[in-house]
Design an enzyme around this catalytic site. Structure first.
Site, mmCIF file in Angstrom:
data_model
loop_
_atom_site.group_PDB
_atom_site.id
_atom_site.type_symbol
_atom_site.label_atom_id
_atom_site.label_comp_id
_atom_site.label_asym_id
_atom_site.label_seq_id
_atom_site.Cartn_x
_atom_site.Cartn_y
_atom_site.Cartn_z
ATOM 1 N N ASP A 111 -3.827 7.988 7.576
ATOM 2 C CA ASP A 111 -4.722 7.080 8.284
ATOM 3 C C ASP A 111 -3.917 6.267 9.276
ATOM 4 O O ASP A 111 -2.817 6.655 9.658
ATOM 5 C CB ASP A 111 -5.529 6.220 7.305
ATOM 6 C CG ASP A 111 -4.687 5.198 6.544
ATOM 7 O OD1 ASP A 111 -3.479 5.068 6.832
ATOM 8 O OD2 ASP A 111 -5.243 4.521 5.661
ATOM 9 N N HIS A 144 -0.777 4.714 7.005
ATOM 10 C CA HIS A 144 -0.262 5.233 5.745
ATOM 11 C C HIS A 144 0.073 6.709 5.877
ATOM 12 O O HIS A 144 -0.645 7.472 6.511
ATOM 13 C CB HIS A 144 -1.288 5.015 4.630
ATOM 14 C CG HIS A 144 -1.645 3.580 4.445
ATOM 15 N ND1 HIS A 144 -2.825 3.043 4.917
ATOM 16 C CD2 HIS A 144 -0.966 2.552 3.868
ATOM 17 C CE1 HIS A 144 -2.873 1.759 4.614
ATOM 18 N NE2 HIS A 144 -1.754 1.423 3.994
ATOM 19 N N SER A 169 0.798 -1.224 0.000
ATOM 20 C CA SER A 169 0.000 0.000 0.000
ATOM 21 C C SER A 169 0.830 1.272 0.000
ATOM 22 O O SER A 169 0.345 2.329 -0.401
ATOM 23 C CB SER A 169 -0.937 0.009 1.213
ATOM 24 O OG SER A 169 -0.212 -0.130 2.419
#
Length: 305
Positions: free
Chosen positions: A270, A273, A72
């Protein structure tokens, strides 16, 4: 070869640096959701934390392509096009709110490290491999998939594991041969720069098991973390303590969440991330850092060769 990550105490920072507001905070793993650490711990394959002035851009024109692999941290939207869960997707608001003004599938409020690297190399934004539009791959491709690991077993069936990402690269290489010929394709591939970020999900999958305790490992690997965006403990988007629950956007089982007013003031967008601002900082270090930051070359050197 991966360079070690170095963790400094405040006393190790030169006095002048401390006077200019550069600080290092000792982190208490019992107070901060453990998942926040894995992103930083696996962020660099060839870098350590080091605070110094850096160049933001290069004036040269790069002919090297950029191929991106990983999870990610680098996923520019591949998971938009696979059958997975919302835990592995970021194609909903408020992701993308800062730069793109709409969700692209990137796990950030804006651009990723790989986006900044492409910009500094004077390349267009590298599209995700699974994007339905036509791609020539002359400038590279992005194969990263949120939630993926180096192990095929990690989130199996929900992500594009590293082995599959490499198979996609082989397909790209074959298409390049068809389009520009064997000799030019071989030269493009050999001169290209390859960016990897992988492994954090393999560790978190193990630590999520009830038979394992992540805290000894966290304490061993991470004792201090550098802060240049002086909020580093709390995420911009999420819920619970330090907004450390994976609830940003309200589509992952928890509908209620909080959203900060200015993501640029936060290290994390978040629960795990990075914000666009933090991504830019790390991209700058990887692009133009000296041997104390990246070894044996920084990315600018690789693109210029």
């Amino acid at each position: 070869m991966m360079a070690p990550l170095f963790w400094f105490q405040v006393s190790d920072i030169p006095k002048k640096a401390r006077e200019k507001g550069i600080t290092i905070m000792k982190m208490d793993s019992s107070r901060i959701h453990s998942i926040l650490f894995f992103s930083c711990a696996s962020l660099f394959l060839s870098a350590c934390f080091y605070i110094k002035p850096f160049l933001l851009r290069s004036n040269h024109s790069s002919s090297a392509a950029l191929f991106v692999f990983g999870s990610s941290i680098f996923d520019a939207g591949n998971n938009n096009y696979i059958n997975t869960t919302t835990s592995n997707q970021a194609n909903f608001w408020p992701y993308g709110e800062t730069f793109f003004r709409y969700p692209t599938g990137r796990f950030s409020d804006g651009r990723l490290i790989s986006d900044f690297i492409a910009e500094y190399a004077q390349l267009p934004l590298i599209l995700p491999y699974l994007h339905p539009s036509y791609q020539s791959y002359i400038h590279g491709a992005n194969f990263a998939s949120a939630g993926s690991g180096a192990l095929v077993e990690t989130n199996k069936g929900l992500v594009i594991d590293l082995k599959t990402q490499l198979s996609y690269f082989i397909n790209v290489r074959a298409r390049l041969r068809q389009r520009i010929g064997d000799a030019k394709a071989a030269r493009l591939v050999s001169k290209a720069v390859y960016l990897f970020n992988i492994g954090d999900n393999d560790y978190t999958s193990i630590f999520n098991s009830q038979h394992n305790n992540p805290h000894p490992f966290i304490n061993m690997v991470i004792s201090n973390i550098t802060h240049v965006i002086k909020e580093g403990k709390m995420a911009c988007c999420g819920s619970g303590a330090y907004r450390g629950k994976n609830s940003c956007g309200g589509k992952r089982g928890i509908k209620d969440y909080e959203l900060c007013d200015n993501p640029n003031e936060y290290v994390f967008f978040d629960y795990m991330h990075l914000s666009e601002r933090a991504n830019q900082f790390f991209a700058n270090q990887m692009w133009s850092g000296n041997l104390s930051v990246t070894w044996p070359y920084n990315l600018r050197t690789l693109f210029e060769e």
